[in-house]
Motif scaffolding. Structure first.
Motif, PDB file in Angstrom:
ATOM      1  N   PRO A  10       0.807  -1.220   0.000  1.00  0.00           N
ATOM      2  CA  PRO A  10       0.000   0.000   0.000  1.00  0.00           C
ATOM      3  C   PRO A  10       0.842   1.272   0.000  1.00  0.00           C
ATOM      4  O   PRO A  10       2.065   1.227   0.163  1.00  0.00           O
ATOM      5  N   SER A  11       0.165   2.388  -0.174  1.00  0.00           N
ATOM      6  CA  SER A  11       0.819   3.694  -0.199  1.00  0.00           C
ATOM      7  C   SER A  11       1.588   3.965   1.085  1.00  0.00           C
ATOM      8  O   SER A  11       1.116   3.673   2.182  1.00  0.00           O
ATOM      9  N   ALA A  12       2.798   4.513   0.950  1.00  0.00           N
ATOM     10  CA  ALA A  12       3.646   4.931   2.077  1.00  0.00           C
ATOM     11  C   ALA A  12       4.119   3.780   2.963  1.00  0.00           C
ATOM     12  O   ALA A  12       4.466   3.987   4.122  1.00  0.00           O
ATOM     13  N   ALA A  13       4.156   2.567   2.415  1.00  0.00           N
ATOM     14  CA  ALA A  13       4.662   1.428   3.187  1.00  0.00           C
ATOM     15  C   ALA A  13       6.182   1.399   3.183  1.00  0.00           C
ATOM     16  O   ALA A  13       6.790   0.624   3.918  1.00  0.00           O
ATOM     17  N   GLY A  14       6.791   2.233   2.341  1.00  0.00           N
ATOM     18  CA  GLY A  14       8.245   2.289   2.272  1.00  0.00           C
ATOM     19  C   GLY A  14       8.823   1.555   1.078  1.00  0.00           C
ATOM     20  O   GLY A  14      10.022   1.282   1.021  1.00  0.00           O
ATOM     21  N   SER A  95      -3.835   7.256  -7.971  1.00  0.00           N
ATOM     22  CA  SER A  95      -4.738   6.149  -7.659  1.00  0.00           C
ATOM     23  C   SER A  95      -5.928   6.152  -8.609  1.00  0.00           C
ATOM     24  O   SER A  95      -6.401   5.105  -9.049  1.00  0.00           O
ATOM     25  N   SER A  96      -6.405   7.350  -8.961  1.00  0.00           N
ATOM     26  CA  SER A  96      -7.559   7.478  -9.861  1.00  0.00           C
ATOM     27  C   SER A  96      -7.216   7.028 -11.285  1.00  0.00           C
ATOM     28  O   SER A  96      -7.930   6.224 -11.885  1.00  0.00           O
ATOM     29  N   VAL A  97      -6.104   7.521 -11.822  1.00  0.00           N
ATOM     30  CA  VAL A  97      -5.765   7.171 -13.210  1.00  0.00           C
ATOM     31  C   VAL A  97      -5.367   5.702 -13.335  1.00  0.00           C
ATOM     32  O   VAL A  97      -5.547   5.088 -14.398  1.00  0.00           O
ATOM     33  N   SER A  98      -4.850   5.131 -12.256  1.00  0.00           N
ATOM     34  CA  SER A  98      -4.400   3.734 -12.312  1.00  0.00           C
ATOM     35  C   SER A  98      -5.559   2.746 -12.384  1.00  0.00           C
ATOM     36  O   SER A  98      -5.357   1.558 -12.652  1.00  0.00           O
ATOM     37  N   ARG A  99      -6.769   3.224 -12.174  1.00  0.00           N
ATOM     38  CA  ARG A  99      -7.948   2.349 -12.252  1.00  0.00           C
ATOM     39  C   ARG A  99      -8.312   2.019 -13.692  1.00  0.00           C
ATOM     40  O   ARG A  99      -9.023   1.047 -13.951  1.00  0.00           O
ATOM     41  N   HIS A 100      -7.832   2.843 -14.621  1.00  0.00           N
ATOM     42  CA  HIS A 100      -8.228   2.681 -16.016  1.00  0.00           C
ATOM     43  C   HIS A 100      -7.393   1.625 -16.729  1.00  0.00           C
ATOM     44  O   HIS A 100      -6.163   1.668 -16.705  1.00  0.00           O
ATOM     45  N   LEU A 101      -8.069   0.692 -17.374  1.00  0.00           N
ATOM     46  CA  LEU A 101      -7.402  -0.421 -18.040  1.00  0.00           C
ATOM     47  C   LEU A 101      -6.421   0.052 -19.110  1.00  0.00           C
ATOM     48  O   LEU A 101      -5.293  -0.445 -19.190  1.00  0.00           O
ATOM     49  N   ARG A 174      -8.265   6.220   2.398  1.00  0.00           N
ATOM     50  CA  ARG A 174      -9.065   6.291   1.174  1.00  0.00           C
ATOM     51  C   ARG A 174      -8.328   5.607   0.019  1.00  0.00           C
ATOM     52  O   ARG A 174      -8.920   4.882  -0.768  1.00  0.00           O
ATOM     53  N   ARG A 175      -7.017   5.876  -0.056  1.00  0.00           N
ATOM     54  CA  ARG A 175      -6.262   5.286  -1.156  1.00  0.00           C
ATOM     55  C   ARG A 175      -6.166   3.775  -1.011  1.00  0.00           C
ATOM     56  O   ARG A 175      -6.228   3.039  -1.993  1.00  0.00           O
ATOM     57  N   ASP A 176      -5.997   3.280   0.207  1.00  0.00           N
ATOM     58  CA  ASP A 176      -5.967   1.833   0.434  1.00  0.00           C
ATOM     59  C   ASP A 176      -7.242   1.190  -0.114  1.00  0.00           C
ATOM     60  O   ASP A 176      -7.194   0.185  -0.828  1.00  0.00           O
ATOM     61  N   TYR A 177      -8.376   1.784   0.250  1.00  0.00           N
ATOM     62  CA  TYR A 177      -9.664   1.226  -0.189  1.00  0.00           C
ATOM     63  C   TYR A 177      -9.773   1.282  -1.715  1.00  0.00           C
ATOM     64  O   TYR A 177     -10.171   0.305  -2.359  1.00  0.00           O
ATOM     65  N   GLN A 178      -9.391   2.426  -2.268  1.00  0.00           N
ATOM     66  CA  GLN A 178      -9.490   2.613  -3.717  1.00  0.00           C
ATOM     67  C   GLN A 178      -8.584   1.635  -4.462  1.00  0.00           C
ATOM     68  O   GLN A 178      -8.990   1.022  -5.453  1.00  0.00           O
ATOM     69  N   ASP A 179      -7.364   1.465  -3.978  1.00  0.00           N
ATOM     70  CA  ASP A 179      -6.408   0.573  -4.639  1.00  0.00           C
ATOM     71  C   ASP A 179      -6.825  -0.895  -4.538  1.00  0.00           C
ATOM     72  O   ASP A 179      -6.614  -1.671  -5.464  1.00  0.00           O
TER      73      ASP A 179
END
Length: 222
Positions: A10-14, A95-101, A174-179
């Protein structure tokens, strides 16, 4: 023996920090795939393209150039955007743009071509499950939301970026859920990945655990 290493989480996990450390240890190249999606979000915002407009985003990518230098700086169309793509807003945009195939297909193809020669460490959210399914070593790096928020706050302080502590935690959640719930290539642990929880570990301690796995595989390094 040169191998490819996939680091997901996930985001910011390092992930990027660990990937850079491991790349230096092995003399490998680090490919920050997350930065590539951030570049897409940044360029789209700059050009007034909606992050939800898949067709326009895919068309835009055809005419954009992303480069990395040996110090990890990111260049978009020859402009150093290393700091500009690290804001909360662009993080959510990535996160938003990465949803698009179509966006994912364009960037994944590029990533796979780059890594064909081996000796690469890629970090992201779908490296072990999609981009490099055949990576010889897969790491799934996790950390609690609070630990990740503190790391991001430290990063922002060091870089002089304004922040709101509560908003950072909310953005991470929010990003975790979205991803994890996006339709295409959601964030998940590959079946053959090794999970490392970095919540209470230092960077060197995480790298040490990865070293153990490299030793197990018989990978030679300095």
């Amino acid at each position: 023996m040169r191998i490819n290493i996939a680091i997901d989480g996930p985001s910011a996990a390092g992930k990027s920090t660990i990937a850079k450390k491991c790349a230096k240890l092995l003399g490998y190249s680090h490919l920050d795939t997350g930065a590539m999606y951030r570049c897409v979000a940044y360029k789209a915002k700059k050009e007034g393209i909606d992050w939800n407009d898949e067709e326009k985003l895919a068309e835009m990518i055809k005419n954009m150039k992303i480069d990395f230098d040996k110090n990890g700086n990111v260049y978009l169309d020859h402009e150093d955007v290393s700091q500009k793509i690290r804001t909360n807003d662009i993080s959510m945009g990535a996160s938003s743009v990465s949803r698009h195939l179509k966006v994912r297909e364009c960037l994944v193809e590029l990533q796979q071509q780059i890594a064909k020669s081996k000796g690469y460490i890629l970090d992201g959210r779908d490296i072990g499950t999609v981009v490099l399914k055949d990576a010889e070593l897969k790491i799934y790096l996790v950390a609690s939301a609070s630990a990740r928020a503190e790391r991001r706050i430290k990063e922002y302080i060091e870089k002089g970026i304004d922040f709101d502590r509560d908003e950072i935690i909310k953005d991470i959640e929010r990003r975790d859920y979205q991803d994890m719930h996006r339709e295409h290539s959601p964030l998940k642990k590959a079946e053959d990945a090794i999970e490392i929880d970095s919540s209470d570990l230092t960077i060197d301690e995480v790298v040490s655990k990865i070293k153990n796995e490299l030793d197990r595989l018989g990978v030679v390094y300095d």
